[in-house]
Design an enzyme around this catalytic site. Structure first.
Site, PDB file in Angstrom:
ATOM      1  N   TYR A 151       0.736  -1.366 -10.285  1.00 13.29           N
ATOM      2  CA  TYR A 151      -0.695  -1.075  -9.369  1.00 13.29           C
ATOM      3  C   TYR A 151      -1.262  -0.419  -8.723  1.00 13.29           C
ATOM      4  CZ  TYR A 151      -2.932  -1.722  -4.824  1.00 13.29           C
ATOM      5  OH  TYR A 151      -3.745  -2.540  -3.535  1.00 13.29           O
ATOM      6  N   VAL A 194       3.881  -1.791   8.739  1.00 16.70           N
ATOM      7  CA  VAL A 194       3.871  -2.137   9.606  1.00 16.70           C
ATOM      8  C   VAL A 194       4.549  -3.540  10.120  1.00 16.70           C
ATOM      9  CG1 VAL A 194       2.103  -3.714  11.193  1.00 16.70           C
ATOM     10  CG2 VAL A 194       1.633  -1.291  10.421  1.00 16.70           C
ATOM     11  N   GLY A 213      11.404   9.881   8.384  1.00 14.72           N
ATOM     12  CA  GLY A 213      10.088  10.193   9.098  1.00 14.72           C
ATOM     13  C   GLY A 213       9.108  10.722   9.570  1.00 14.72           C
ATOM     14  N   THR A 216       3.324  10.550   6.472  1.00 15.57           N
ATOM     15  CA  THR A 216       2.168   9.857   7.251  1.00 15.57           C
ATOM     16  C   THR A 216       1.427   8.560   6.579  1.00 15.57           C
ATOM     17  OG1 THR A 216       0.861  11.373   7.003  1.00 15.57           O
ATOM     18  CG2 THR A 216       2.391  12.144   8.592  1.00 15.57           C
ATOM     19  N   ARG A 217       1.042   7.793   7.216  1.00 11.53           N
ATOM     20  CA  ARG A 217      -0.240   7.227   7.179  1.00 11.53           C
ATOM     21  C   ARG A 217      -1.436   6.634   8.179  1.00 11.53           C
ATOM     22  NH1 ARG A 217       3.093   7.910   3.514  1.00 11.53           N
ATOM     23  NH2 ARG A 217       4.018   6.016   1.884  1.00 11.53           N
ATOM     24  N   ASP A 279       6.520   7.653  -3.651  1.00 12.13           N
ATOM     25  CA  ASP A 279       5.553   7.273  -2.505  1.00 12.13           C
ATOM     26  C   ASP A 279       5.580   8.594  -1.711  1.00 12.13           C
ATOM     27  OD1 ASP A 279       6.628   5.158  -0.320  1.00 12.13           O
ATOM     28  OD2 ASP A 279       7.024   7.036   0.688  1.00 12.13           O
TER      29      ASP A 279
END
Length: 323
Positions: A151, A194, A213, A216-217, A279
């Site tokens: 991608y 989400v 956790g 961030t996004r 990621d």
């Protein structure tokens, strides 16, 4: 040459039955245009466009953009490509072909028609960024041989093709780099954070957070993003992009999980798992260019957008639509 016998534009939207594409079709029809929606329905679904079939200015064509397309249109929005890791890693070779062959075929069509063409690129071209926030002149930090490369590199190559067609053929191009977007019509099983959090909360499963956790996004509501698409397409010929389109407000995964829990009304537990390979730890757009050139910035706050998205997923749940 451009069609001159009708003041109304005929607009091609590839990937038009997908999450973003269907919202774009809605917006273009609301503006009075004719819309040719092209999709192979790999990740798109007819459910997203069912409400449009009685509109005389809407036409659906099932087609894979890796094959040439011979139609007559005035503008092209190229959105065709699986965009979530679950989907684009399912058949990584086809994902790369969709980005690269699809770009070649749509650029060839735009060249023949002498029409402007929009490319839905992605913040994934920045990879796991070493600068923060990301500006359009940052070249990125991308693993070319990892599981996400099909991608990331496919979209990077598509951008290359767009700018080479622009330089070599004089083609009018518009390139948008899309950051995390959410809203109604997201696929419930697309693996995005989400949709994952909402579906897990609605079904009483533990909310899965990869890593600790703190990564961030930046989440942009779909209506804001589509407004950015339209504004970019309407700019002068010398505005090519790439332009970052996204929400500059950062949220950690822990904050997102808490917000979803509160809006769904559940105290389902959090389950922490290892972070997947490649990621990114941070992803935040610098939208200075979008603000100055498009007079655009997101308006919808996360809580408001999540409430609409949760309502949509509740509707799917009531209809037992999970495919």
């Amino acid at each position: 040459m451009a069609r001159l016998y009708d003041s109304r534009k005929r607009v091609l939207v590839t990937g038009g039955a997908g999450f973003l594409g269907s919202h774009l079709c809605d917006r273009l029809l609301d503006q009075g245009h004719e819309v040719l929606c092209v999709d192979n329905l790999f990740t798109g679904t007819k459910r997203n466009i069912d409400h449009l079939h009685n509109n005389p200015r809407f036409e659906f064509m099932r087609h894979d953009v890796t094959f040439p397309l011979f139609v007559e249109v005035d503008e092209i929005y190229n959105l065709a490509c699986p965009a979530s890791p679950v989907h684009y890693q399912h058949d990584p070779v086809q994902t790369t072909k969709t980005s690269v062959h699809g770009a070649i075929n749509m650029l060839g069509l735009a060249k023949r028609l002498k029409c402007k063409i929009f490319q839905a690129s992605t913040s994934e071209v920045y990879g796991d960024p070493t600068i923060h926030p990301q500006t359009e002149d940052y070249w990125g930090n991308v693993n070319p041989v990892g599981p996400r490369s099909c991608y990331d590199e496919g979209k990077r190559c598509a951008e290359t093709l767009f700018f080479d067609y622009h330089r070599q053929m004089g083609l009018e191009i518009k390139v948008a780099r899309i950051f995390n977007t959410y809203g109604p019509r997201m696929h419930p099983a697309d693996g995005r954070v989400v949709s994952n959090f909402i579906m897990q909360a609605l079904t009483g499963q533990p909310i899965t957070i990869f890593g600790d956790g703190t990564q961030t996004r930046s989440f942009c509501y779909v209506d804001d993003l589509i407004e950015g698409f339209i504004r970019l397409m309407e700019t002068d010929k010398d505005v090519t992009g790439p332009v970052n389109l996204g929400n500059p407000n950062e949220f950690s995964m822990n904050e997102l999980a808490s917000e979803v829990q509160a809006l769904v009304g559940t105290d389902t537990p959090i389950s922490f798992k290892d972070l997947p390979q490649d990621d990114p730890k941070q992803r935040q757009p610098d939208i200075t260019l979008a603000r100055s050139v498009l007079n655009w910035e997101p308006k919808v706050q996360l809580k408001e957008g999540l409430a609409s998205t949760i309502s949509y997923f509740r509707e799917l749940q009531s209809e037992a639509v999970y495919h």
